[in-house]
Design a protein around this motif. Structure first.
Motif, PDB file in Angstrom:
ATOM      1  N   ASP A 117      18.748 -22.151  44.075  1.00 65.09           N
ATOM      2  CA  ASP A 117      19.801 -21.278  43.563  1.00 65.09           C
ATOM      3  C   ASP A 117      21.091 -21.380  44.377  1.00 65.09           C
ATOM      4  O   ASP A 117      22.194 -21.299  43.829  1.00 65.09           O
ATOM      5  N   ASP A 139      12.747 -21.481  45.360  1.00 61.46           N
ATOM      6  CA  ASP A 139      13.608 -21.139  44.218  1.00 61.46           C
ATOM      7  C   ASP A 139      14.974 -20.670  44.695  1.00 61.46           C
ATOM      8  O   ASP A 139      16.008 -20.998  44.102  1.00 61.46           O
ATOM      9  N   ARG A 140      14.991 -19.925  45.793  1.00 64.00           N
ATOM     10  CA  ARG A 140      16.265 -19.464  46.348  1.00 64.00           C
ATOM     11  C   ARG A 140      17.064 -20.627  46.931  1.00 64.00           C
ATOM     12  O   ARG A 140      18.289 -20.669  46.825  1.00 64.00           O
ATOM     13  N   GLU A 199      10.451 -19.827  49.829  1.00 61.85           N
ATOM     14  CA  GLU A 199      11.501 -19.372  48.894  1.00 61.85           C
ATOM     15  C   GLU A 199      12.287 -20.563  48.345  1.00 61.85           C
ATOM     16  O   GLU A 199      13.511 -20.590  48.359  1.00 61.85           O
TER      17      GLU A 199
END
Length: 202
Positions: A193, A189-190, A187
């Motif tokens: 973020d 991308d998280r 994850e």
């Protein structure tokens, strides 16, 4: 030099829709169902790993597993995208477990954005690697660092952690990334973020 001339004629009404070009209608795309091309037996996993997979009630490969596992077994770098609940974690754990089983000097670093996900990954690892003499260390924030430092002393095959805690351990020289031949970012991308981009780059 350009001169501006005033028109003597006024437009009484104007329909702006005449200037809007409507794109042609696109044909409706039918999403094809992905049919896996492999079975777990195709990957020559060790017998104990196959037994552990069977105990987990994995009847067949999911699309992400079918596509990612062969690439990782071939030593390729892979970026995989899949929804939660599609077997994404197993798609990278299973090839790494096979690699470590064949060569116990292999070490794997797995980074996850949250403590909860890191704990979940280690639980999955323990389930798949049951009775295979494969060991792991969990390095996450919110708990004692001393216990995690002790868990790193035996040089476990897998180190699973969150970016902040892993960075702390590296800066304390308790974790040396030069000892790892395999890296998994779950994850990612998280992680970006929620502000871990600097730690990931570090």
């Amino acid at each position: 030099m350009f001169k501006r001339y005033q028109s003597r004629h006024r437009i009484k009404s104007f329909d702006p829709s005449v200037l809007v070009r409507t794109p042609p209608a696109q044909p409706t795309q039918i999403q094809e169902t992905y049919i896996p091309k492999h079975t777990f037996s195709d990957f020559e996993f060790p017998a104990q790993l196959i037994s552990n997979i069977t105990l987990r009630n994995y009847p067949a490969l999911t699309p992400i597993q079918d596509q990612v596992i062969p690439l990782l077994l071939a030593g390729k770098d892979v970026v995989g995208l899949a929804n939660t609940g599609t077997g994404k974690t197993a798609s990278f754990l299973l090839p790494f477990i096979k690699k470590v089983d064949q060569d116990h000097s292999q070490r794997v670093l797995i980074m996850a954005p949250t403590r909860e996900l890191a704990v979940q990954i280690e639980e999955e690892l323990k389930s798949f690697a049951r009775q295979m003499r494969i060991f792991s260390a969990l390095c996450i924030g919110g708990v004692s660092m001393q216990g995690q430092i002790r868990s790193l002393y035996p040089n476990p095959n897998f180190v699973i952690g969150t970016p902040g805690r892993l960075k702390d351990l590296i800066e304390r020289r308790e974790l040396n990334l030069m000892h790892f031949q395999n890296v998994g970012l779950d994850e990612v991308d998280r992680m970006v973020d929620i502000g871990f981009i600097k730690d990931i780059k570090y």
